[in-house]
Design a protein around this motif. Sequence first.
Motif, PDB file in Angstrom:
ATOM      1  N   VAL A  55     -74.471 -63.304 -95.583  1.00  0.00           N
ATOM      2  CA  VAL A  55     -73.407 -62.292 -95.639  1.00  0.00           C
ATOM      3  C   VAL A  55     -72.355 -62.585 -94.577  1.00  0.00           C
ATOM      4  O   VAL A  55     -72.662 -62.698 -93.385  1.00  0.00           O
ATOM      5  CB  VAL A  55     -73.982 -60.875 -95.439  1.00  0.00           C
ATOM      6  N   THR A  56     -71.101 -62.691 -95.039  1.00  0.00           N
ATOM      7  CA  THR A  56     -69.996 -63.028 -94.125  1.00  0.00           C
ATOM      8  C   THR A  56     -69.085 -61.843 -93.822  1.00  0.00           C
ATOM      9  O   THR A  56     -68.185 -61.953 -92.991  1.00  0.00           O
ATOM     10  CB  THR A  56     -69.137 -64.163 -94.720  1.00  0.00           C
ATOM     11  N   GLY A  57     -69.289 -60.710 -94.498  1.00  0.00           N
ATOM     12  CA  GLY A  57     -68.446 -59.561 -94.238  1.00  0.00           C
ATOM     13  C   GLY A  57     -68.887 -58.362 -95.060  1.00  0.00           C
ATOM     14  O   GLY A  57     -69.666 -58.481 -96.009  1.00  0.00           O
ATOM     15  N   ILE A  58     -68.370 -57.190 -94.676  1.00  0.00           N
ATOM     16  CA  ILE A  58     -68.684 -55.935 -95.357  1.00  0.00           C
ATOM     17  C   ILE A  58     -67.374 -55.260 -95.733  1.00  0.00           C
ATOM     18  O   ILE A  58     -66.503 -55.055 -94.884  1.00  0.00           O
ATOM     19  CB  ILE A  58     -69.511 -54.994 -94.458  1.00  0.00           C
ATOM     20  N   GLY A  59     -67.227 -54.920 -97.020  1.00  0.00           N
ATOM     21  CA  GLY A  59     -66.054 -54.196 -97.495  1.00  0.00           C
ATOM     22  C   GLY A  59     -66.461 -52.811 -97.954  1.00  0.00           C
ATOM     23  O   GLY A  59     -67.463 -52.657 -98.649  1.00  0.00           O
ATOM     24  N   LEU A  87     -65.386 -46.158 -88.863  1.00  0.00           N
ATOM     25  CA  LEU A  87     -66.398 -46.846 -89.652  1.00  0.00           C
ATOM     26  C   LEU A  87     -66.429 -48.347 -89.392  1.00  0.00           C
ATOM     27  O   LEU A  87     -67.502 -48.952 -89.304  1.00  0.00           O
ATOM     28  CB  LEU A  87     -66.165 -46.561 -91.137  1.00  0.00           C
ATOM     29  N   LYS A  88     -65.272 -48.954 -89.289  1.00  0.00           N
ATOM     30  CA  LYS A  88     -65.211 -50.400 -89.020  1.00  0.00           C
ATOM     31  C   LYS A  88     -65.930 -50.740 -87.713  1.00  0.00           C
ATOM     32  O   LYS A  88     -66.788 -51.631 -87.672  1.00  0.00           O
ATOM     33  CB  LYS A  88     -63.745 -50.849 -88.951  1.00  0.00           C
ATOM     34  N   GLU A  89     -65.616 -49.999 -86.667  1.00  0.00           N
ATOM     35  CA  GLU A  89     -66.232 -50.239 -85.365  1.00  0.00           C
ATOM     36  C   GLU A  89     -67.743 -50.015 -85.407  1.00  0.00           C
ATOM     37  O   GLU A  89     -68.525 -50.829 -84.892  1.00  0.00           O
ATOM     38  CB  GLU A  89     -65.591 -49.316 -84.325  1.00  0.00           C
ATOM     39  N   ALA A 100     -64.067 -54.366 -93.345  1.00  0.00           N
ATOM     40  CA  ALA A 100     -62.772 -53.839 -93.772  1.00  0.00           C
ATOM     41  C   ALA A 100     -63.005 -52.579 -94.581  1.00  0.00           C
ATOM     42  O   ALA A 100     -63.932 -52.509 -95.388  1.00  0.00           O
ATOM     43  CB  ALA A 100     -62.003 -54.869 -94.590  1.00  0.00           C
ATOM     44  N   VAL A 101     -62.144 -51.578 -94.369  1.00  0.00           N
ATOM     45  CA  VAL A 101     -62.294 -50.279 -95.028  1.00  0.00           C
ATOM     46  C   VAL A 101     -60.992 -49.927 -95.728  1.00  0.00           C
ATOM     47  O   VAL A 101     -59.906 -50.156 -95.180  1.00  0.00           O
ATOM     48  CB  VAL A 101     -62.648 -49.178 -94.007  1.00  0.00           C
ATOM     49  N   ASN A 102     -61.094 -49.374 -96.934  1.00  0.00           N
ATOM     50  CA  ASN A 102     -59.904 -48.979 -97.676  1.00  0.00           C
ATOM     51  C   ASN A 102     -60.242 -47.819 -98.600  1.00  0.00           C
ATOM     52  O   ASN A 102     -61.404 -47.447 -98.754  1.00  0.00           O
ATOM     53  CB  ASN A 102     -59.334 -50.164 -98.468  1.00  0.00           C
ATOM     54  N   GLY A 269     -63.975 -54.891-105.912  1.00  0.00           N
ATOM     55  CA  GLY A 269     -62.730 -54.817-105.170  1.00  0.00           C
ATOM     56  C   GLY A 269     -62.985 -54.682-103.682  1.00  0.00           C
ATOM     57  O   GLY A 269     -62.290 -55.305-102.855  1.00  0.00           O
ATOM     58  N   ALA A 270     -63.973 -53.881-103.303  1.00  0.00           N
ATOM     59  CA  ALA A 270     -64.296 -53.725-101.878  1.00  0.00           C
ATOM     60  C   ALA A 270     -64.716 -55.061-101.257  1.00  0.00           C
ATOM     61  O   ALA A 270     -64.402 -55.349-100.096  1.00  0.00           O
ATOM     62  CB  ALA A 270     -65.416 -52.698-101.708  1.00  0.00           C
ATOM     63  N   SER A 271     -65.394 -55.891-102.057  1.00  0.00           N
ATOM     64  CA  SER A 271     -65.815 -57.200-101.542  1.00  0.00           C
ATOM     65  C   SER A 271     -64.623 -58.105-101.246  1.00  0.00           C
ATOM     66  O   SER A 271     -64.733 -59.042-100.446  1.00  0.00           O
ATOM     67  CB  SER A 271     -66.763 -57.889-102.527  1.00  0.00           C
ATOM     68  N   LEU A 272     -63.498 -57.816-101.888  1.00  0.00           N
ATOM     69  CA  LEU A 272     -62.293 -58.635-101.678  1.00  0.00           C
ATOM     70  C   LEU A 272     -61.528 -58.240-100.416  1.00  0.00           C
ATOM     71  O   LEU A 272     -60.554 -58.918-100.053  1.00  0.00           O
ATOM     72  CB  LEU A 272     -61.373 -58.527-102.896  1.00  0.00           C
ATOM     73  N   LEU A 273     -61.921 -57.153 -99.781  1.00  0.00           N
ATOM     74  CA  LEU A 273     -61.231 -56.696 -98.577  1.00  0.00           C
ATOM     75  C   LEU A 273     -61.488 -57.612 -97.394  1.00  0.00           C
ATOM     76  O   LEU A 273     -60.702 -57.662 -96.442  1.00  0.00           O
ATOM     77  CB  LEU A 273     -61.668 -55.276 -98.219  1.00  0.00           C
ATOM     78  N   VAL A 274     -62.636 -58.312 -97.411  1.00  0.00           N
ATOM     79  CA  VAL A 274     -63.020 -59.161 -96.277  1.00  0.00           C
ATOM     80  C   VAL A 274     -63.168 -60.616 -96.692  1.00  0.00           C
ATOM     81  O   VAL A 274     -63.435 -60.921 -97.834  1.00  0.00           O
ATOM     82  CB  VAL A 274     -64.361 -58.687 -95.647  1.00  0.00           C
TER      83      VAL A 274
END
Length: 274
Positions: A55-59, A87-89, A100-102, A269-274
């Motif tokens: 895992v390289t990131g969380i969206g 949430l990001k922190e 990344a949060v959106n 789509g959330a996975s594309l944030l990071v």
Amino acid sequence: MKIAIDLGGTNMRVGLVDGATVVKTIIKPCPAEEAEAVVTNQLKQQIAELMCAEVTGIGVGVPSVVDCHQGIVYNVANIPSWKEVHLKELLENEFGVPVAVNNDANCFALGAWRYGEGQGTSDLVGLTMGTGIGAGIIIGGKLYNGVNTGAGEIGSLPFKDGDYEFYCSSRFFSQLHGDTGANFSKRALAGDKQALTVWQKFGENVGELIKAVLFTYAPEAIIIGGGIANAFPLYEKAMRQSLLSFPYPANVAATTIAPSTLANAAMLGASLLV
């Protein structure tokens, strides 16, 4: 691989995503009425179940106003305790990968644009129609957020004696006609004339909503998601009939208007944030 989260007041959906594939999903009821820390801790537990070295990131997509630069969510819909959550922190400190949060409607638009019916377009509006109305906007192949992801709140524009959200969401059925959209769908499919008339009126309202989108953004595609997208055949004819009065028919003809058939669009789509 990414971890992608589609957070709602009813369910917390956390998925392990590899490109366009959701490899595994953990869905649990959201403890929406509990304290902020209770909700946050459950989210962490669900992420931990899927976390691995790849895992390289969380969206994260959330139904709220979001400071997407700092990853702060404000006044999350249907989770009263989440007034201001960094949430990001929180998640970066816990898991040690970029977060990344959106807004959730923005995540839906991203998913539909990259992997769904919006593939190949540069300008797209994704409409989520369910309990409320949400919209995500892609301009020139990039997500347009506005200040605190506030762009695209088309549902709040005035319409009739209320707003588009009232007349183009499940509230139209429950508050104006006394039953759920799901039940009206069953009745209409069984040939119930009253239910068919209600869906016709709904389609006329959606046509007016689509006109608002065409006037403001003139996108190449308008993709409809959310629970009401499944009933598209019941209101499509009335919607398109309403669009005949749009003053720029060439723009209507040039715009793809379709329901999303992409499973897990918001999560992808959330996975594309990071």
